[in-house]
Write a protein that holds these residues in place. Structure first.
Motif, PDB file in Angstrom:
ATOM      1  N   UNK A 135       0.813  -1.214   0.000  1.00 31.95           N
ATOM      2  CA  UNK A 135       0.000   0.000   0.000  1.00 31.95           C
ATOM      3  C   UNK A 135       0.844   1.260   0.000  1.00 31.95           C
ATOM      4  N   UNK A 136       2.079   1.155   0.470  1.00 29.15           N
ATOM      5  CA  UNK A 136       2.964   2.319   0.545  1.00 29.15           C
ATOM      6  C   UNK A 136       4.033   2.299  -0.530  1.00 29.15           C
ATOM      7  N   UNK A 137       4.496   1.118  -0.906  1.00 27.29           N
ATOM      8  CA  UNK A 137       5.570   1.016  -1.895  1.00 27.29           C
ATOM      9  C   UNK A 137       5.529  -0.333  -2.601  1.00 27.29           C
ATOM     10  N   UNK A 138       6.242  -0.395  -3.724  1.00 28.33           N
ATOM     11  CA  UNK A 138       6.408  -1.640  -4.477  1.00 28.33           C
ATOM     12  C   UNK A 138       7.880  -2.002  -4.425  1.00 28.33           C
ATOM     13  N   UNK A 139       8.172  -3.259  -4.097  1.00 29.64           N
ATOM     14  CA  UNK A 139       9.566  -3.680  -3.934  1.00 29.64           C
ATOM     15  C   UNK A 139       9.884  -4.881  -4.810  1.00 29.64           C
ATOM     16  N   UNK A 140      11.095  -4.880  -5.334  1.00 32.66           N
ATOM     17  CA  UNK A 140      11.637  -6.041  -6.033  1.00 32.66           C
ATOM     18  C   UNK A 140      12.833  -6.545  -5.236  1.00 32.66           C
ATOM     19  N   UNK A 141      12.757  -7.793  -4.791  1.00 34.50           N
ATOM     20  CA  UNK A 141      13.883  -8.428  -4.106  1.00 34.50           C
ATOM     21  C   UNK A 141      14.419  -9.544  -4.986  1.00 34.50           C
ATOM     22  N   UNK A 149       7.137 -15.763  20.820  1.00 32.96           N
ATOM     23  CA  UNK A 149       7.293 -14.491  20.122  1.00 32.96           C
ATOM     24  C   UNK A 149       5.975 -14.049  19.485  1.00 32.96           C
ATOM     25  N   UNK A 150       5.806 -12.748  19.416  1.00 32.66           N
ATOM     26  CA  UNK A 150       4.705 -12.163  18.647  1.00 32.66           C
ATOM     27  C   UNK A 150       5.337 -11.463  17.456  1.00 32.66           C
ATOM     28  N   UNK A 151       5.061 -11.995  16.259  1.00 32.48           N
ATOM     29  CA  UNK A 151       5.611 -11.428  15.026  1.00 32.48           C
ATOM     30  C   UNK A 151       4.650 -10.355  14.527  1.00 32.48           C
ATOM     31  N   UNK A 152       5.164  -9.145  14.286  1.00 30.63           N
ATOM     32  CA  UNK A 152       4.329  -8.010  13.871  1.00 30.63           C
ATOM     33  C   UNK A 152       4.892  -7.419  12.579  1.00 30.63           C
ATOM     34  N   UNK A 153       4.131  -7.554  11.494  1.00 29.64           N
ATOM     35  CA  UNK A 153       4.546  -7.004  10.207  1.00 29.64           C
ATOM     36  C   UNK A 153       3.613  -5.851   9.854  1.00 29.64           C
ATOM     37  N   UNK A 154       4.133  -4.636   9.926  1.00 30.30           N
ATOM     38  CA  UNK A 154       3.332  -3.435   9.695  1.00 30.30           C
ATOM     39  C   UNK A 154       3.470  -2.975   8.253  1.00 30.30           C
ATOM     40  N   UNK A 155       2.338  -2.889   7.553  1.00 29.26           N
ATOM     41  CA  UNK A 155       2.328  -2.420   6.181  1.00 29.26           C
ATOM     42  C   UNK A 155       1.522  -1.146   6.046  1.00 29.26           C
ATOM     43  N   UNK A 156       1.353  -0.691   4.827  1.00 29.73           N
ATOM     44  CA  UNK A 156       0.593   0.523   4.595  1.00 29.73           C
ATOM     45  C   UNK A 156      -0.904   0.336   4.753  1.00 29.73           C
ATOM     46  N   UNK A 157      -1.393  -0.879   4.401  1.00 28.14           N
ATOM     47  CA  UNK A 157      -2.832  -1.123   4.472  1.00 28.14           C
ATOM     48  C   UNK A 157      -3.258  -2.038   5.590  1.00 28.14           C
ATOM     49  N   UNK A 158      -2.356  -2.895   6.040  1.00 32.60           N
ATOM     50  CA  UNK A 158      -2.723  -3.854   7.089  1.00 32.60           C
ATOM     51  C   UNK A 158      -1.501  -4.229   7.915  1.00 32.60           C
ATOM     52  N   UNK A 159      -1.766  -4.843   9.052  1.00 36.56           N
ATOM     53  CA  UNK A 159      -0.706  -5.372   9.907  1.00 36.56           C
ATOM     54  C   UNK A 159      -1.006  -6.840  10.171  1.00 36.56           C
ATOM     55  N   UNK A 160       0.014  -7.685   9.989  1.00 34.20           N
ATOM     56  CA  UNK A 160      -0.130  -9.116  10.224  1.00 34.20           C
ATOM     57  C   UNK A 160       0.525  -9.481  11.557  1.00 34.20           C
ATOM     58  N   UNK A 161      -0.204 -10.234  12.354  1.00 31.99           N
ATOM     59  CA  UNK A 161       0.305 -10.686  13.647  1.00 31.99           C
ATOM     60  C   UNK A 161       0.380 -12.216  13.642  1.00 31.99           C
TER      61      UNK A 161
END
Length: 303
Positions: free
Chosen positions: A14-20, A139-151
């Motif tokens: 939602x915030x950026x597009x990435x190529x890895x 552990x609590x894994x928290x991935x914060x994105x532009x549109x959603x957060x995954x726990x």
């Protein structure tokens, strides 16, 4: 004898597009090595379109086409053997999301998989966190994105439960988060972490990586709740332009850093975690791992 291959993952957020682009190095009898070879980030804020208007604008569609065409050429130049592009919150909520995906495929040849919150959380949870996830720790894994957060909650070395919430940084700065969502997240975290005597948070996403870099901590060392709390108060006291100039933040980071830090702090508070680890893994890393596992499964079938 080594087998060296390159894989690529495109994360359309939602915030950026990435190529890895990652190089996978294999030697018989040893676990494979995954090396990040190239990471390209383009700040196309799709969420600003979708969360306010419901559609991806023509201007951003054209920017996406340019970015995807460039990514295609980069992958060709790197001799990538396989790739996958996954789109998350913004594209799955856009009324024209599927239409845009078809247009991009037609014009660039890159197929976009629009994944839901559960798939996103599962892919992220599949990343290689063995260096952190100990069988005797939670552990609590928290991935914060532009549109959603995954726990995701990890215990005994395994993923226990995952959930995606529409609590994202771009959504927050555009006042698109309903009042009850914070309470829902608080309840979920407390419910799924209350049985653990001690729990730490693992943070993922560009914002926590930026904070970690600012901290000057050695790789592998966690950030404390005290540090993150002080950092939050510091960035709140600065204007948007001061964050860009004095803290040397990218313009598309300087506004979302505040809500992102609030999400991480809240997760630590509600889980009673004293530390947050930052292993620098996320959706793109999970996609790479998935692609590798799929190719290995096919190789096994051939044998």
């Amino acid at each position: 004898m080594l087998r060296i291959e390159k894989y690529a993952a495109i994360d359309i957020g939602s915030n950026a597009i990435r190529l890895l682009i990652a190089t996978v190095i294999e030697r018989e009898g040893d676990p494979p090595q995954f090396k990040k070879t190239s990471l390209v980030r383009v700040p196309i804020r799709l969420g600003a379109d979708v969360f306010l208007e419901g559609n991806i604008s023509e201007g951003n569609i054209l920017r996406m086409l340019d970015a995807m065409q460039a990514f295609s050429l980069l992958m060709k130049n790197h001799k990538v053997i396989t790739h996958r592009a996954c789109a998350t919150s913004a594209m799955r909520e856009a009324k024209n999301g599927e239409e845009v995906a078809k247009r991009i495929f037609k014009e660039t040849g890159l197929r976009i998989h629009i994944i839901d919150g559960k798939d996103e959380a599962a892919i992220i949870a599949s990343t290689d966190l063995r260096d952190l996830i100990d069988d005797n720790k939670a552990f609590l894994y928290v991935d914060v994105g532009g549109g959603s957060t995954e726990f995701t909650v990890f215990a005994n070395g395994k993923s226990v439960v995952s959930k995606s919430f529409q609590l994202g940084t771009v959504r927050i700065i555009n006042d698109m988060v309903r009042d009850t969502i914070w309470e829902e997240v608080k309840k979920w975290i407390k419910t799924h972490t209350k049985d653990f005597r001690k729990i730490n948070v693992i943070g993922s996403g560009g914002n926590i990586n930026s904070i970690y870099k600012y901290s000057g901590k050695k790789i592998g060392k966690p950030l404390s709740y005290f540090f993150l709390s002080n950092y939050f108060e510091m960035i709140k006291d600065k204007t948007y332009h001061e964050r860009i100039f004095e803290l040397q933040m990218n313009p598309d980071r300087a506004d979302v850093i505040i809500p992102a830090t609030k999400i991480y702090l809240s997760a630590m508070k509600w889980s009673k975690a004293k530390n947050i680890f930052v292993p620098k893994v996320g959706l793109a890393d999970g996609i790479i791992k998935s692609l590798y596992n799929e190719r290995e499964a096919k190789r096994m079938e051939v044998k």
